[in-house]
Design an enzyme around this catalytic site. Sequence first.
Site, PDB file in Angstrom:
ATOM      1  N   ASN A   1       0.874  -1.164   0.000  1.00 11.21           N
ATOM      2  CA  ASN A   1       0.000   0.000   0.000  1.00 11.21           C
ATOM      3  C   ASN A   1       0.915   1.218   0.000  1.00 11.21           C
ATOM      4  O   ASN A   1       1.901   1.238   0.726  1.00 11.21           O
ATOM      5  CB  ASN A   1      -0.858  -0.010   1.274  1.00 11.21           C
ATOM      6  N   GLY A   2       0.612   2.210  -0.799  1.00 11.62           N
ATOM      7  CA  GLY A   2       1.442   3.419  -0.822  1.00 11.62           C
ATOM      8  C   GLY A   2       1.958   3.686  -2.232  1.00 11.62           C
ATOM      9  O   GLY A   2       1.448   3.138  -3.207  1.00 11.62           O
TER      10      GLY A   2
ATOM     11  N   GLU B   1     -19.605  25.899  -0.699  1.00 10.62           N
ATOM     12  CA  GLU B   1     -19.381  24.516  -0.303  1.00 10.62           C
ATOM     13  C   GLU B   1     -19.983  24.242   1.084  1.00 10.62           C
ATOM     14  O   GLU B   1     -20.576  23.191   1.312  1.00 10.62           O
ATOM     15  CB  GLU B   1     -17.871  24.211  -0.340  1.00 10.62           C
TER      16      GLU B   1
ATOM     17  N   LYS C   1     -22.895  21.397   1.707  1.00 10.15           N
ATOM     18  CA  LYS C   1     -22.769  20.314   2.698  1.00 10.15           C
ATOM     19  C   LYS C   1     -23.995  20.288   3.603  1.00 10.15           C
ATOM     20  O   LYS C   1     -24.516  19.238   3.925  1.00 10.15           O
ATOM     21  CB  LYS C   1     -21.493  20.476   3.549  1.00 10.15           C
TER      22      LYS C   1
HETATM   23  C1  F6R Z   1     -21.326  16.763  -2.933  1.00 11.19           C
HETATM   24  C2  F6R Z   1     -20.918  15.782  -3.914  1.00 11.19           C
HETATM   25  C3  F6R Z   1     -21.317  16.000  -5.319  1.00 11.19           C
HETATM   26  C4  F6R Z   1     -20.171  15.672  -6.263  1.00 11.19           C
HETATM   27  C5  F6R Z   1     -20.637  15.773  -7.719  1.00 11.19           C
HETATM   28  C6  F6R Z   1     -19.504  15.523  -8.691  1.00 11.19           C
HETATM   29  O1  F6R Z   1     -20.849  16.452  -1.663  1.00 11.19           O
HETATM   30  O2  F6R Z   1     -20.267  14.813  -3.591  1.00 11.19           O
HETATM   31  O3  F6R Z   1     -21.762  17.294  -5.506  1.00 11.19           O
HETATM   32  O4  F6R Z   1     -19.131  16.566  -6.016  1.00 11.19           O
HETATM   33  O5  F6R Z   1     -21.647  14.839  -7.947  1.00 11.19           O
HETATM   34  O6  F6R Z   1     -19.004  14.235  -8.542  1.00 11.19           O
HETATM   35  P1  F6R Z   1     -17.605  13.858  -9.157  1.00 11.19           P
HETATM   36  O7  F6R Z   1     -16.574  14.659  -8.448  1.00 11.19           O
HETATM   37  O8  F6R Z   1     -17.462  12.373  -8.921  1.00 11.19           O
HETATM   38  O9  F6R Z   1     -17.647  14.185 -10.621  1.00 11.19           O
END
Ligand code: F6R
Length: 625
Positions: A102-103, A494, A498
């Site tokens: 791992n790493g 953000e 959340k």
């Molecule tokens: C919020 C969240 C989503 C993702 C979005 C993009 O906490 O997880 O808003 O950021 O669906 O997903 P990815 O980064 O996988 O393209």
Amino acid sequence: MCGIVGYVGRQSALDVALDGLHRLEYRGYDSAGVAILDTAGALVIERRAGKLVNLDRALAELGPIPGTTGMGHTRWATHGGPTDQNAHPHTDCLGMIAVVHNGIIENFTALRDELERQGHMFRSDTDTEVAAHLLEQMLRGRLAENGADLAAAFTEAFRRTCRCLDGSFTLLAVHRDLPDLMLGARRNSPLVVGLGEGENFLASDVAAFIAHTRDAVEIGQDEVVELRADRVTVTDLDGSVTAPRHYHVDWDAAAAQKGGHPYFMLKEILEQPLAVADTLRGRLTADGAISLDEERLSPQDFRYVDKVFIVACGTAYHAGLIAKYAIEHWTRMPCEVDIASEFRYRDPVLDRATLVVAISQSGETLDTLMAVKHAQEQKARVLAICNTNGSTIPRESDAVLYTRAGPEVGVAATKTFLTQCVATYLVALHLARVRGTLFGDEIGRVVEDLGGMPAQIEKVLDTVEPVRALARELADSKSVLFLGRHVGYPTALEGALKLKELAYMHAEGFPAGELKHGPIALVEDGTPVVVCVPSPLGRNTLHGKVISNIQEVRARGARTIVIAEEGDDAVLPFAEHVIRVPRVPSLLFPLVATVPLQVFACELALARGLDVDQPRNLAKSVTVE
Ligand code: F6R
């Protein structure tokens, strides 16, 4: 962030290894494999790409493998795609030695070149395989020097191998002719020993052996473990015996997959210092260049870029908004940020000199993928920032920078957001270097600042307890507003996202200066307003302006919650609650300011009795438009 389990004892090693792998699958599920020293004297290896279930099926077809020494690995791919060939365990040329790892072995290219020159035959694209061949080489040398004690020679060869590796590793190794011995070592990567009766365990996480024993031994940095059924010896890399710490695990098997945390989200929030450190590791080359992971573009291509578009969704889009400030500041190039699902429908002006940066944790978000395809149809160059090796978006792109956050199980993005921000800073520096808008020493200074961020994030995590209490106090609020300016604005967005997704609560983020143009009407007596305050030492007058904005909402009855850097006393008269974050360079502020917002949303959702790992209506990877 792979999962590793090793066993020497009296039970079926295969059963113990598989059970451990199931408990560790949250760490990675690109492939899985086992190596068992069977009772007939063979070293049996079985490995499969994809989730653990594929390995389960293959092993079921193969039938029982009797043997009481064995190890298993579940992979989260870094070097080399998620294929059978790249799955661990890896072996030496003769199939006598097997290793799991791992790493990231940072000097693997140089080691591999040297070993190939010496005649070693490589069968995978992984960094790990060099460890197997290096161990073979060292063992050969050791036996030639010191004769026939194979166990002593193997152990010393293993120490020498570890001394040659740069980077991070948890490494386990077995030898076909030493059926009672397993070796393990660690550097910047986890390894614990589980102590049983007539049996002992090695694992990246106690989760793997918690069903068998709760007595564990912590292995220190650069220490080597010799694991036998009846004893465990720990030495340093010079062979001197050390006295590692024993401890009792006080949680049960049910919590194990979460590494002892009650839910994945908290675990992932706490992993952020390491995730950021891993994303930065080895990125700056000796000549001051930033190294991407895959680069199918020449420096010339980058030099001719005259405009950047960032496309992403959700949290990744917020990372893109933050990136805009860094890219424009460091490269003096215009940068636009688009919500990926809107990008191709607005007919953006793209050509060969446009760089489109696609940010995606999963690498599979269809909206982002379609934006990438549209950009390519218009002849733009595409650089992906992604957390998932082998996924579609990086495959379709011209260059890739991987965030090394490890698997994120909680549906709400936390550690991947911080690593996306870090990756975009690196891309901005890369562009600044090839375009000559920053000198090498200036880039070096920013990289140094970035290198200090894991410790700063750790500090925030150490002082975040009052945020939890505040979140519980505000759990019944109707709505929460978030304000910020400059990079504090996407940070506010953000924080609001959340809270929406975890607590199912009305939350909005605004540029603090925009408030007076309408949204201030939302403020009523008692409305919590979270304000991200920029440093008073910034180059402009932003700090004073945000203080005025705090006064405006406070005058209308808001409960003001202020995120301000240590020593900023100007906020005190206007803040009902102050959340302190360490002083960091302005552009890096989101890396510390987002953390309390994540904790706030998580705790508030828990206070409302909600499932923070799997919020309603959401999915981790969104593969529909
Ligand atoms: C919020 C969240 C989503 C993702 C979005 C993009 O906490 O997880 O808003 O950021 O669906 O997903 P990815 O980064 O996988 O393209």
